[in-house]
Design an enzyme around this catalytic site. Structure first.
Site, short mmCIF file in Angstrom:
data_model
loop_
_atom_site.label_atom_id
_atom_site.label_comp_id
_atom_site.label_asym_id
_atom_site.label_seq_id
_atom_site.Cartn_x
_atom_site.Cartn_y
_atom_site.Cartn_z
N ASN A 178 -5.89 11.96 -13.35
CA ASN A 178 -5.84 12.78 -12.14
C ASN A 178 -7.08 12.69 -11.27
OD1 ASN A 178 -3.33 13.79 -12.98
ND2 ASN A 178 -4.28 15.50 -14.10
N HIS A 207 8.01 5.63 -5.85
CA HIS A 207 7.06 4.62 -5.38
C HIS A 207 7.60 3.83 -4.19
CE1 HIS A 207 4.44 4.52 -9.31
NE2 HIS A 207 4.42 5.68 -8.69
#
Length: 302
Positions: A75, A174
């Site tokens: 992250n 994506h």
């Protein structure tokens, strides 16, 4: 998963109809505004929901500044959109203070982000509550990685109760968004048989073999800001950007080849499967009833 299946029944798309009737509209306005300012934010918000749900369930644990998840390796300097959620929360608090959870705002934001860039809509189930702790260790073990093999990807999603088909559909997010050079450098310099040579050389121009780690490239080279099925067409041409993208299609009878092929031919099937998979993902281990809390500020516990 037995313990969490009883929680699923407690989530409902009408959860706030009485307690905060204007809540969803308020969130939608905030998300639309953010995406119109920066189209990439749509991808970031969908990913934020994903990275929240895969760690300790869809509980807004990723939003906690002191929770440790924000700075966990998958992250850190990568997940974005926190300030968009903070703003949506602030707007909702003006309308009905202390009612709508941050976890639900993240789930709704993902749906609204999809719609804002031409993707599908779905009825978001609501009633999640917010965690009081983060789980950085689980962020390291449970989030899929950009070099993961197909069996590893399948197992990551299976662990959360998501099917292989859900995994392929969710990977289709994506079709929008950008990746940093360090995530795809190994693939574009591999001289592998699983990457189109022209595509590799195009991507090398913006991603040197050393340095430029944070240089961005679109995950879908054709229509990087539109939610469509070009991602799957790209995979069939060996133009997936990440290793974890291309492993979904080998062209040699891999277990997910047929799903990629189907989505490349039938965008409507991809859209409906993506919506269904997002609903399934939003069902991962929610806190409900008296568990957790309704945070006043998403980045900190009450």
């Amino acid at each position: 998963m037995i313990s969490s299946s009883s929680c699923h029944a407690q989530l409902s798309s009408t959860f706030y109809d009485q307690t905060c009737p204007n809540g969803l509209t308020t969130i939608r306005t905030a998300i639309r505004t953010a995406v119109s300012k920066e189209r990439r934010m749509a991808a970031s918000l969908i990913r934020l929901h994903f990275h929240d749900c895969f760690v300790q369930g869809c509980d807004a644990s990723i939003l906690l500044i002191d929770g440790g998840e924000r700075t966990a390796a998958p992250n850190n300097n990568s997940v974005r959109g926190y300030e968009v959620i903070d703003n949506a929360k602030a707007q909702v608090e003006k309308v009905c203070p202390g009612v709508v959870s941050c976890a639900d705002i993240v789930a709704v934001a993902a749906r609204d982000a999809s719609v804002a860039v031409g993707g599908p809509s779905w009825a978001v189930k609501l009633g999640r509550r917010d965690s009081t702790t983060g789980n950085p260790a689980q962020a390291l073990t449970d989030l899929p990685g950009f070099t993961d093999s197909l069996p590893i990807l399948i197992s990551h999603f299976d662990k959360k109760g998501l099917s292989t088909r859900d995994m392929v559909a969710l990977s289709g997010a994506h079709t929008i968004g950008q990746a940093q050079c360090f995530t795809f450098r190994g693939r574009i310099y591999s001289n592998g048989t699983d990457i189109d040579a022209g595509f590799a050389s195009t991507r090398q121009r913006g991603c040197p073999s050393s340095g430029g780690n944070s240089n961005l490239a679109p995950l879908d080279l054709v229509t990087p800001n539109s939610f469509d099925n070009n991602y799957f067409k790209n995979l069939m041409r060996k133009k997936g950007l990440l290793v974890s993208d291309q492993v979904l299609f080998t062209g040699a009878g891999g277990s997910t080849d047929s799903i990629v092929s189907e989505y490349s031919k039938t965008p409507a099937t991809f859209m409906s499967d993506f919506a269904a998979a997002m609903i399934n993902m939003g069902d991962i281990e929610p806190l409900t009833g008296s568990q957790g809390q309704i945070r006043k500020i998403c980045s900190a516990v009450n």
